[in-house]
Design a protein around this motif. Structure first.
Motif, PDB file in Angstrom:
ATOM      1  N   LEU A  24       0.812  -1.221   0.000  1.00  0.00           N
ATOM      2  CA  LEU A  24       0.000   0.000   0.000  1.00  0.00           C
ATOM      3  C   LEU A  24       0.841   1.264   0.000  1.00  0.00           C
ATOM      4  O   LEU A  24       0.318   2.363  -0.224  1.00  0.00           O
ATOM      5  CB  LEU A  24      -0.913   0.023   1.233  1.00  0.00           C
ATOM      6  N   GLY A  27       2.478   3.535  -5.298  1.00  0.00           N
ATOM      7  CA  GLY A  27       1.390   3.515  -6.255  1.00  0.00           C
ATOM      8  C   GLY A  27       1.325   2.223  -7.044  1.00  0.00           C
ATOM      9  O   GLY A  27       2.307   1.499  -7.192  1.00  0.00           O
ATOM     10  N   LYS A  28       0.133   1.953  -7.558  1.00  0.00           N
ATOM     11  CA  LYS A  28      -0.066   0.810  -8.451  1.00  0.00           C
ATOM     12  C   LYS A  28       0.412   1.168  -9.856  1.00  0.00           C
ATOM     13  O   LYS A  28       1.011   0.354 -10.556  1.00  0.00           O
ATOM     14  CB  LYS A  28      -1.551   0.427  -8.484  1.00  0.00           C
ATOM     15  N   GLU A  32      -2.816   5.834  -9.668  1.00  0.00           N
ATOM     16  CA  GLU A  32      -3.658   5.117  -8.718  1.00  0.00           C
ATOM     17  C   GLU A  32      -2.832   4.422  -7.645  1.00  0.00           C
ATOM     18  O   GLU A  32      -1.692   4.007  -7.891  1.00  0.00           O
ATOM     19  CB  GLU A  32      -4.504   4.068  -9.455  1.00  0.00           C
ATOM     20  N   THR A  33      -3.442   4.280  -6.469  1.00  0.00           N
ATOM     21  CA  THR A  33      -2.806   3.525  -5.393  1.00  0.00           C
ATOM     22  C   THR A  33      -3.130   2.036  -5.555  1.00  0.00           C
ATOM     23  O   THR A  33      -4.012   1.646  -6.321  1.00  0.00           O
ATOM     24  CB  THR A  33      -3.297   4.010  -4.021  1.00  0.00           C
ATOM     25  N   ASP A  35      -4.658  -1.518  -4.822  1.00  0.00           N
ATOM     26  CA  ASP A  35      -5.847  -2.086  -4.190  1.00  0.00           C
ATOM     27  C   ASP A  35      -5.575  -3.541  -3.813  1.00  0.00           C
ATOM     28  O   ASP A  35      -4.710  -4.201  -4.395  1.00  0.00           O
ATOM     29  CB  ASP A  35      -7.065  -1.997  -5.106  1.00  0.00           C
ATOM     30  N   SER A  43      -8.758   1.178  -4.458  1.00  0.00           N
ATOM     31  CA  SER A  43      -7.718   2.054  -4.992  1.00  0.00           C
ATOM     32  C   SER A  43      -8.289   3.461  -5.063  1.00  0.00           C
ATOM     33  O   SER A  43      -9.501   3.648  -5.165  1.00  0.00           O
ATOM     34  CB  SER A  43      -7.303   1.574  -6.386  1.00  0.00           C
ATOM     35  N   MET A 226       2.664  12.121   0.555  1.00  0.00           N
ATOM     36  CA  MET A 226       3.091  11.406  -0.663  1.00  0.00           C
ATOM     37  C   MET A 226       4.294  12.105  -1.265  1.00  0.00           C
ATOM     38  O   MET A 226       4.512  13.308  -1.054  1.00  0.00           O
ATOM     39  CB  MET A 226       1.955  11.328  -1.680  1.00  0.00           C
ATOM     40  N   LEU A 245       3.532   7.416   1.128  1.00  0.00           N
ATOM     41  CA  LEU A 245       3.220   6.888  -0.197  1.00  0.00           C
ATOM     42  C   LEU A 245       4.265   7.318  -1.215  1.00  0.00           C
ATOM     43  O   LEU A 245       4.489   8.515  -1.418  1.00  0.00           O
ATOM     44  CB  LEU A 245       1.834   7.387  -0.631  1.00  0.00           C
ATOM     45  N   MET A 247       5.125   7.722  -4.994  1.00  0.00           N
ATOM     46  CA  MET A 247       4.438   7.821  -6.280  1.00  0.00           C
ATOM     47  C   MET A 247       5.460   8.141  -7.367  1.00  0.00           C
ATOM     48  O   MET A 247       6.458   8.820  -7.117  1.00  0.00           O
ATOM     49  CB  MET A 247       3.358   8.904  -6.243  1.00  0.00           C
ATOM     50  N   THR A 251       6.475   0.439  -7.712  1.00  0.00           N
ATOM     51  CA  THR A 251       7.481   0.965  -6.801  1.00  0.00           C
ATOM     52  C   THR A 251       8.905   0.777  -7.296  1.00  0.00           C
ATOM     53  O   THR A 251       9.230  -0.212  -7.961  1.00  0.00           O
ATOM     54  CB  THR A 251       7.340   0.293  -5.419  1.00  0.00           C
ATOM     55  N   VAL A 280      -2.594   5.705   4.623  1.00  0.00           N
ATOM     56  CA  VAL A 280      -3.123   5.446   3.284  1.00  0.00           C
ATOM     57  C   VAL A 280      -4.582   5.013   3.376  1.00  0.00           C
ATOM     58  O   VAL A 280      -5.451   5.500   2.628  1.00  0.00           O
ATOM     59  CB  VAL A 280      -2.280   4.382   2.549  1.00  0.00           C
TER      60      VAL A 280
END
Length: 839
Positions: A24, A27-28, A32-33, A35, A43, A226, A245, A247, A251, A280
């Motif tokens: 978490l 970011g994905k 977006e983060t 999920d 997310s 972030m 976070l 971003m 990662t 988060v």
């Protein structure tokens, strides 16, 4: 904020494995983060930026509303306007499927050449903080998270990823942290974004001083921190400092195995992972993501109410700097059957700066369109461009066909790094460019080819740049070779690399094979997100276009006109994130200054409308009748400008920054952008707290170095000020300053009452006076109103590095009420006892 059913974040956290918690914390993807659907974790999507919600596509995505830049918003001195802009931006953000906007930017304007000044508010921390607070309220009361940025000390773009900013703690506290402190305490933004730079030896993303001591400790803020995109520089240090976070994703620093190794080695605690993951999850909970985890499709919704707001606020923020002989406003009846010359950027709407603040606007109203609409058909308009302002040659997109005879180029992509053998992939491209924004494929080299048939003979101009070593061949002959990697990848992305212009003899009607090859750079020299990616652009301009005498054409148009309006400014190529201005003069190479000077020498009724986010040199100021600073007004630019020029709106903008006469007069001159020590750029803020007007206010000599002072702006009406008074609250913690303002002219208009305060016996260590409050008042002709401005006793305090406390020296203080920092209309004296405050 709308009400949400608050999920039990601790219960959700407790059911996650350590690896899931770690996932978490980055970011994905780009926006977006991460999920975890099987555990009920959604997310959340975020979006750039401060003057419009762009959505996921950097260029040419779904259209979006383009709002006025923050420098214009600050020049309204209208906090309610900032709140309304925030409300509208929330709706725009939601239309792009996002729940958080990466804005506002609040870093103070330290130097006029700051590339990103336009995106922020002011040189004054109080004005910046107050405007940002209401902008944040506007966003968050509509259910969208604000992300205040860039924390902290991101006052330049030169080497912004690696520059080490050396700032004494007093200056840091009083100037550079203060707008963050005001906005965070007054509006509680849900997120804070760290800056790229190093501050006093520590990267901002891993600075315990910034994130633990100040932000969460002394200010008591509790939200999501972030990184800027690609602005995470460590694993353990950033986690332990409190960067929740990383971003964007996937990662780079927080792979599960890497973090687990750091935990095992004792450099990261599981408590830290829990704290970051909780932040988060709570961020998602505040935004209602657990109730509705969907991310809606991006839409372009062109709302009439947003159009009206952009036009209204845009016109409010324009600043009338000069109006000799009441040349403005322009009256339709007086101009009937006359000729008006529109010169410069009249046909090009300068609506925003470059970088993450740029949007694919729903539309843009040019100045010509706005004036034609406002003044009608009874006036004859004539146009001339007047100046070459390109930073790079236009892309070589015309008169070229690809391998299959289709308009455009063939791109051959290779995994090898010398563009030899059979390509691994081939594709068509409409443009002579391959720019690695959001590209997921990494190649070793690229060869772009096209058949080029020029329409005319001549010694034409070629321009080319690549992220890596590159070359251009014409019919197999070397036309140009770039032997080194691009030194600034961000500048490359944003169109700001100055490409060498090469001339080549072409014969009209003859077909030539143009071949561009570019190799993968070992390191991009800037934005780490595109390290190892190839990219190029190729430009072309005919000899006739390049060498055309645009000034003479404009002079001829101006000669036969009754009025000349020259539109000057910066395109997004010239004023942009990623690089600072190259000159205090308007680009390019003095062309716009030569245009204004030449036009004003043949037409005594010359008006200049300037669209920049920064102060500029005005060597022609004495030669023109009127000057309007229009900043970047957003998609309604032409209408907002026409409203002010024609008097449909009485200008009420006041400068949020000082305009120095020369760049040498700027207080940070000589310490911007810094000097290289052992290969790293270091910048020392030697001017300390004496930024902007605080510097110019020090003496009459310094005041004379200002072309237009902070807070300055003219109106089409006149105002009188009387009966200044100050009252003190019973607990002596607040002051209420009142003054009676009368509109003594014949037109309705707005005045900005500015209240400054400073010790009557000024110390050389402290500013003579500082802005402590302001209010905007709208008045009909002959109407009077009593305006009240309240401020706290604590605003008189200065930070003591000796005691690490905020201290007020006891004694007499002078309250100055002004139309600008130099135009004082009332003074009051009060006595204040010595006081000391903890951080």
């Amino acid at each position: 904020m709308g009400s949400h059913i608050t999920p039990n974040v601790d219960a959700i956290l407790n059911q996650l494995t350590l690896e899931e918690k770690v996932s978490l914390l980055a970011g994905k993807n780009f926006w977006e983060t991460v999920d975890i659907p099987e555990k009920g974790v959604p997310s959340v999507k975020v979006s750039d930026g401060p003057n419009g919600a762009r959505g996921a596509t950097f260029k040419n995505g779904p259209t979006a509303a383009c709002f006025p830049a923050s420098c214009l918003l600050a020049s309204t001195w209208d906090v309610e306007a900032a709140r309304r802009i925030g409300n509208a931006l929330a709706e725009e953000t939601q239309s792009k499927g996002a729940r958080a906007l990466l804005a506002p930017t609040v870093c103070p304007h330290r130097h006029p050449l700051g590339g990103r000044n336009f995106e922020s508010f002011s040189e004054d921390p109080l004005l910046a903080g107050k405007m940002a607070a209401q902008y944040i309220h506007g966003l968050q009361e509509k259910g969208v998270a604000a992300t205040i940025k860039h924390f902290a000390a991101n006052e330049q773009e030169t080497c912004r990823f690696t520059v080490n900013a050396h700032i004494a703690e007093r200056a840091l506290r009083e100037i550079y942290l203060k707008p963050f402190e005001i906005a965070i305490k007054e509006a509680n933004p849900m997120a804070v974004m760290t800056s790229y730079n190093i501050l006093n030896g520590h990267h901002a993303d891993s600075s315990s001083f910034l994130l633990k001591d100040v932000l969460r400790g002394q200010w008591g803020w509790n939200g999501l921190v972030m990184s800027d995109w690609g602005g995470t520089n460590s694993t353990a240090d950033s986690l332990e400092a409190g960067l929740d976070l990383e971003m964007p994703g996937p990662t780079k620093w927080r792979k599960a195995e890497t973090v687990l190794e750091e935990i095992k080695a004792g450099r990261v605690s599981e408590r830290t992972i829990d704290a970051c993951a909780r932040n988060v999850l709570e961020f998602m909970a505040k935004l209602g993501c657990f109730e509705d985890p969907s991310i809606s499709e991006e839409k372009s919704i062109n709302k009439p109410e947003h159009q009206q707001l952009i036009r209204s606020v845009g016109s409010q923020g324009l600043v009338l700097l000069k109006n000799e002989d009441n040349t403005l406003p322009l009256k339709k009846e007086q101009l009937a059957n006359k000729k008006v010359a529109l010169l410069g950027f009249a046909k090009e709407g300068l609506i925003h700066g470059g970088g993450s603040a740029s949007v694919n606007a729903h539309y843009r109203v040019t100045a010509e369109e706005g004036l034609r609409s406002a003044l009608g058909d009874a006036i004859e308009f004539d146009y001339a461009q007047g100046a070459h302002t390109f930073r790079q040659l236009p892309l070589m997109n015309n008169m070229v066909v690809d391998r299959d005879g289709q308009p455009g180029w063939t791109l051959d992509l290779f995994f090898n790094e010398d563009a030899t053998g059979e390509p691994s992939a081939s594709r068509h491209s409409d443009v002579a460019a391959y720019v690695p924004i959001f590209v997921k494929e990494a190649w070793g080299s690229l060869r772009a080819t096209a058949q080029f048939t020029p329409s005319q003979s001549g010694r034409h101009y070629l321009g080319m740049s690549g992220l890596g070593r590159s070359k251009v061949l014409i019919d197999g002959q070397m036309a140009y070779e770039q032997k080194e990697n691009c030194p600034d990848s961000m500048a490359f992305l944003l169109g700001g690399v100055k490409e060498p212009e090469v001339q080549w003899d072409f014969e009209g009607g003859k077909t030539y094979t143009v071949e561009v090859t570019t190799l993968k750079p070992s390191k991009s020299g800037g934005l780490s997100l595109i390290d190892g990616y190839i990219g190029f652009r190729a430009g072309f301009m005919t000899e006739e276009e390049h060498n055309r005498d645009l000034v003479s054409e404009a002079v001829e148009v101006a000669k036969r006109s009754d009025l000349a309006i020259v539109f000057t400014g910066h395109t997004p190529d010239w004023e942009t994130e990623g690089q600072d201005q190259i000159s205090f003069s308007l680009p390019s190479n003095g062309s716009q200054d030569r245009l204004v000077t030449a036009v004003s020498s043949v037409n005594t009724n010359t008006i200049v409308v300037n669209c920049t986010g920064v102060a500029i040199d005005m060597p022609w100021l004495d030669k023109v009748k009127a000057v309007v600073q229009a900043w970047f007004p957003g998609q309604e630019a032409g209408n907002a400008i026409a409203d002010v020029l024609t008097g449909a709106v009485n200008p009420s903008g006041r400068l949020p920054v000082s305009f120095p006469r020369r760049i040498e007069d700027a207080p940070a001159h000589g310490n911007f952008p810094g000097e290289y020590i052992d290969g790293q750029l270091n910048v020392t803020y030697e001017e300390g707290i004496f930024v902007g007007y605080r510097h110019y206010d020090r003496s009459e000599k310094h005041r004379s170095q200002v072309l237009f002072p902070f807070g300055y702006g003219l109106s089409y009406t006149t105002f009188a000020h009387a009966n200044p008074r100050v009252s003190i609250s019973e607990n002596a913690e607040k002051f209420d300053v009142t003054i009676e303002v009368t509109n003594t002219g014949s037109l309705a208009g707005a005045d900005v009452v500015q209240v400054y305060a400073g010790a009557k016996q000024a110390s050389s260590e402290n500013p003579v006076k500082e802005l402590v409050g302001f209010a905007k008042v709208q008045l009909e002709p002959k109407q009077s109103k009593t305006v009240s401005v309240e401020f706290d006793t604590r605003q008189l305090a200065h930070f003591s590095e000796g005691t690490s406390r905020w201290e007020i020296d006891g004694g007499e203080y002078e309250i100055s009420i002004g139309r600008s920092v130099q135009d004082i209309v009332g003074k009051l004296t009060l006595s204040v006892g010595a006081q000391s405050y903890k951080l």
